[in-house]
Structure formats: structure tokens, C-alpha cells
Design a protein around this motif. Structure first.
Motif, PDB file in Angstrom:
ATOM      1  N   UNK A 110      12.042   5.419   3.961  1.00 51.63           N
ATOM      2  CA  UNK A 110      12.314   4.598   5.147  1.00 51.63           C
ATOM      3  C   UNK A 110      11.025   4.195   5.856  1.00 51.63           C
ATOM      4  N   UNK A 111      10.027   3.790   5.060  1.00 51.63           N
ATOM      5  CA  UNK A 111       8.733   3.321   5.568  1.00 51.63           C
ATOM      6  C   UNK A 111       7.996   4.394   6.373  1.00 51.63           C
ATOM      7  N   UNK A 112       8.233   5.661   6.033  1.00 56.12           N
ATOM      8  CA  UNK A 112       7.516   6.780   6.643  1.00 56.12           C
ATOM      9  C   UNK A 112       6.852   7.584   5.534  1.00 56.12           C
ATOM     10  N   UNK A 113       5.555   7.819   5.686  1.00 50.99           N
ATOM     11  CA  UNK A 113       4.773   8.528   4.673  1.00 50.99           C
ATOM     12  C   UNK A 113       4.505   9.955   5.124  1.00 50.99           C
ATOM     13  N   UNK A 114       4.723  10.901   4.193  1.00 48.81           N
ATOM     14  CA  UNK A 114       4.448  12.322   4.438  1.00 48.81           C
ATOM     15  C   UNK A 114       3.751  12.904   3.218  1.00 48.81           C
ATOM     16  N   UNK A 115       3.120  14.073   3.420  1.00 43.12           N
ATOM     17  CA  UNK A 115       2.629  14.823   2.279  1.00 43.12           C
ATOM     18  C   UNK A 115       3.815  15.280   1.445  1.00 43.12           C
ATOM     19  N   UNK A 126       0.839  -1.202   0.000  1.00 40.98           N
ATOM     20  CA  UNK A 126       0.000   0.000   0.000  1.00 40.98           C
ATOM     21  C   UNK A 126       0.875   1.253   0.000  1.00 40.98           C
ATOM     22  N   UNK A 127       1.934   1.268   0.817  1.00 41.96           N
ATOM     23  CA  UNK A 127       2.837   2.414   0.838  1.00 41.96           C
ATOM     24  C   UNK A 127       3.530   2.581  -0.518  1.00 41.96           C
ATOM     25  N   UNK A 128       3.879   1.468  -1.142  1.00 43.58           N
ATOM     26  CA  UNK A 128       4.549   1.539  -2.453  1.00 43.58           C
ATOM     27  C   UNK A 128       3.666   2.243  -3.471  1.00 43.58           C
ATOM     28  N   UNK A 129       2.393   1.871  -3.510  1.00 48.56           N
ATOM     29  CA  UNK A 129       1.522   2.466  -4.518  1.00 48.56           C
ATOM     30  C   UNK A 129       1.102   3.877  -4.127  1.00 48.56           C
ATOM     31  N   UNK A 130       1.008   4.173  -2.819  1.00 50.79           N
ATOM     32  CA  UNK A 130       0.726   5.544  -2.396  1.00 50.79           C
ATOM     33  C   UNK A 130       1.855   6.486  -2.796  1.00 50.79           C
TER      34      UNK A 130
END
Length: 399
Positions: free
Chosen positions: A275-280, A261-265
Motif C-alpha cells: 500500500x505504497x509503504x516501505x518497511x524493512x 523506485x518503490x517497485x524495484x526496491x
């Protein structure tokens, strides 16, 4: 209820919630794209080749049986075979079986293609049904014909939100709201808490509750958080459980789902992942003005158990201009968390606004409705109802 991590910091609400979630056999949450890895550019190339072999949204007859069971293509599958061969030569992926079983289902849920049954009737993208033909959709055609990279990103991002059941909308809400002040969400925070928002499960939570849990989790020391992950990695292994598969727990598999999910986001216009952290994405949309406009115009105070909701989701935007149109107080409703959870479970499809006296009704295109009773399940000033209805009608003309 079995305690996996609660004892790491007794009384910590986030750890108690993790153990509570793990008690449910559906702990992993809703199904999503888990095995497919593709970038926006790769998706665009595949759909461009589909347009080459099935131009003008014409139907392509696809393979209906695994190659292992029937190695040779039937004559009517010849075009499909050539299409898959060119995709494979161009991208190094896209066998006939992978295209039919993995990529096409994703693209259909994203609204970029349409799949059809044997009678050439469109199938439901969310249900498992026999498929015999595919074609580009209107949205898919706009995607491959868009010249500006920004427009391509927005159209693709809109599709990703549909594919992931509204996760873009959820994350935009969490990260753009300055009252929450989250700034980032790491993969384990997403795994444990964010993915529980609005689910059809025993562990479903609303936005405010999610933020409480995130902050409780962040109150743990770094060593304690490492202990949580290490404990779950060791304890949640199928080999550690007796009985049928649904009763087993698998942290590795659960984490892989979030990783996908993070990959496609990260392929969308809204987010960056490092590093497996999602930001705007830098400079992207931490606007606060329209939220304040809603509260000011409707003379509403922040109320526990109510959540501000964009009727036409921000993530459905197909351009920067559309995003600004959708991010308008006239496209917002302040509704009870229960009704908001119902809309979230329906993947934010309740985008048509109608009225019944002072109450509002949000419906999807199949006439499944959520009734918002004034002062009970929605807080708003009824004098603005005509403008809200008119604005909704105009927005739906462009989506």
C-alpha cells in the motif's frame, strides 16, 4: 516563492520545505530508472539468455538504430535478434529497441553487464554514449550462476543500489537507526524528503534534517496530509503553467517516478512494500550494536552536523556473510554532513581508505577523493587508524 501547501498548517517545517523544493526546476531530483518494470527473476532470465547467446562474457553486436527507422537487422545483428526473440517469447517483454534503450542501460548501471562502443572500449554506465556491443560482467555471471536464492537476492540488491544512486544505503540508514525510530516510509515521505538527501540541488538535506522533516510531516493530521496530496495533484499539472517545460510542474509524473523506485526496491532482499509503504523485511537488520561500538571505541559523543557512514556500503553486500562483515564499526566513520553529502552525490563510490597523518581520505577507483580532517570533518580515535585501514583493505579484496 510560490506557496502550494504551507498554508495548510502555517509554521509546519515539512510543508515549508515542500514549497521550497518546488521552487527549484529540478524538484524531481536525480534521474533514475523510471519506465522499466522487472522482477529479479525476470532480470536473471534475461541475463541467462544473454549468457546463452554470448557465452563466457563474449561481446554481442547489438542493433544501433530504432526498428522504425531500419526494420531489417544487419547480418552482424542476427544473434542479437534471436536473443531478443527468445526473451520476448519467454517473458513477453524485451523488444530489440526496448532491450537496447531501456533494459541494457539499467543492467549496465547495476554492474550486471558491460556496454561497449565501436572500438570495443567499455562505455561509462552513467553517461549517454554510442553503444555497439554488450557482454555479461563478472557480477552478472555470479548472479546467474548463484544457486542459493538468498545469494541471488543480495547480488541483485547490490545492483539496485548502484542503479538508484545509493537509495538502498540511504533507506537502510534511516530505518535501521533506532534513534530515528521511523519503522516505515510511505511513498509521499520518500517523494518529498528522503529523495532530497545528498542531492546536488538547492534543496539538498542531510539525514538528521530529513528525520526532522519526516516527523514534522507526521505531526500533521490525516486530513491535512490528504489535503497536501490533493492540492499538489490539482496544482502541479503542466497545463497550469506557461513557459518552457523545465518551469512546469507535474505531480503525476513525480509520483510515478517514486512508484517505480518503490517497485524495484521491493525486489531487493531488504524491503517490502505494501500500500505504497516501505518497511524493512521482517527479521532484517535493525542491529544497533556496531554503531554503539564505534562511539564507545572512538570515545565519540553524538554531535549535531555529523553522520555515521559505512565506508563500504552495506548495500554492496552479495551475501548475508558480507553484510555482517560490512556492518562492523571498523567499516564506519563519523563524518561531517557536508562531506557525507559529497560521498552520497558520488553514489557512495568513495570506498578506499587511506591516511595522511591523523586525517583520513576516502577515494573512488578514479582517485576522486574526499579529505576528512581529524576533529573537523571526522571524529575518531586515531589509535584505531591502523586497524581501520587494514579492515578496509581486506573488505575491498572481496567486493
Amino acid at each position: 516563492m510560490r506557496e502550494y501547501v504551507s498554508n495548510i498548517s502555517p509554521g509546519n517545517k515539512a510543508l515549508e520545505f515542500i514549497d521550497f523544493r518546488l521552487a527549484d526546476d529540478q524538484y524531481r531530483g536525480a534521474k533514475s530508472s523510471q519506465h522499466n518494470r522487472y522482477t529479479m527473476d525476470e532480470a536473471r532470465k534475461i541475463l541467462t539468455l544473454l549468457h546463452k547467446y554470448a557465452p563466457d562474457k563474449s561481446l554481442m553486436h547489438i542493433r544501433t538504430t530504432d526498428s522504425s527507422k531500419r526494420p531489417k537487422n544487419l547480418p552482424e545483428e542476427a544473434t542479437y535478434a534471436r536473443f531478443c526473440d527468445e526473451v520476448k517469447a519467454t517473458l513477453g517483454k524485451g523488444t530489440q529497441d526496448a532491450m537496447r534503450k531501456n533494459l541494457f542501460p539499467d543492467f549496465h548501471r547495476m554492474g550486471l553487464i558491460v556496454r561497449y562502443g565501436g572500438q570495443k572500449i567499455p562505455t561509462n554506465p552513467l553517461c549517454s554514449q554510442p553503444v555497439k556491443y554488450v557482454s555479461l560482467s563478472d557480477q552478472g555471471l555470479r548472479f546467474i550462476q548463484a544457486d542459493a536464492i538468498d545469494e541471488q537476492f543480495y547480488i541483485f540488491s547490490s545492483g539496485v543500489d548502484r542503479l538508484l544512486g545509493g537509495f538502498i544505503s540511504v533507506l537502510l540508514r534511516l530505518l535501521r537507526d533506532q534513534d530515528y525510530n521511523l519503522k516505515r516510509i510511505d511513498i509521499h515521505e520518500f517523494l518529498f524528503f528522503v529523495s532530497a538527501i545528498g542531492t546536488q540541488s538547492t534543496f539538498s538535506i542531510h539525514f538528521d534534517r530529513c528525520v526532522e522533516l519526516l516527523k514534522s510531516y507526521r505531526n500533521l493530521s490525516r486530513i491535512q496530509r490528504i489535503g497536501v496530496i490533493d492540492t499538489l495533484s490539482q496544482e502541479l499539472k503542466p497545463a497550469n503553467y506557461d513557459g518552457p517545460k523545465p518551469s512546469q510542474r507535474d505531480f503525476h509524473n513525480w509520483h510515478n517516478k517514486a512508484t517505480q523506485i518503490f517497485y524495484i526496491l521491493a525486489q531487493t532482499v531488504y524491503f517490502e512494500v505494501r500500500d505504497e509503504v516501505l518497511r524493512l523485511r521482517q527479521g532484517k537488520m535493525r542491529s544497533y550494536g556496531e554503531k554503539h561500538q564505534y562511539f564507545k571505541r572512538h570515545r565519540v559523543e553524538r554531535t549535531f552536523g555529523f553522520e555515521l557512514h559505512h565506508v563500504v556500503p552495506l548495500a554492496w553486500s552479495e551475501s548475508e556473510g558480507q553484510f555482517k562483515l560490512f556492518d562492523n564499526w571498523l567499516n564506519m566513520v563519523y563524518i561531517n554532513a557536508y562531506e557525507h553529502a559529497i560521498i552520497t552525490q558520488k553514489r557512495n563510490r568513495n570506498v578506499r581508505m587511506t591516511a595522511s597523518e591523523d586525517d583520513l581520505i576516502l577515494s573512488d577507483y578514479s582517485d576522486n577523493s574526499v579529505y576528512l580532517k581529524n576533529t573537523e570533518s571526522i571524529l575518531y580515535a586515531t589509535e584505531h587508524q591502523p586497524d581501520m585501514l587494514d579492515y578496509n583493505r581486506r573488505l575491498l579484496e572481496i567486493v
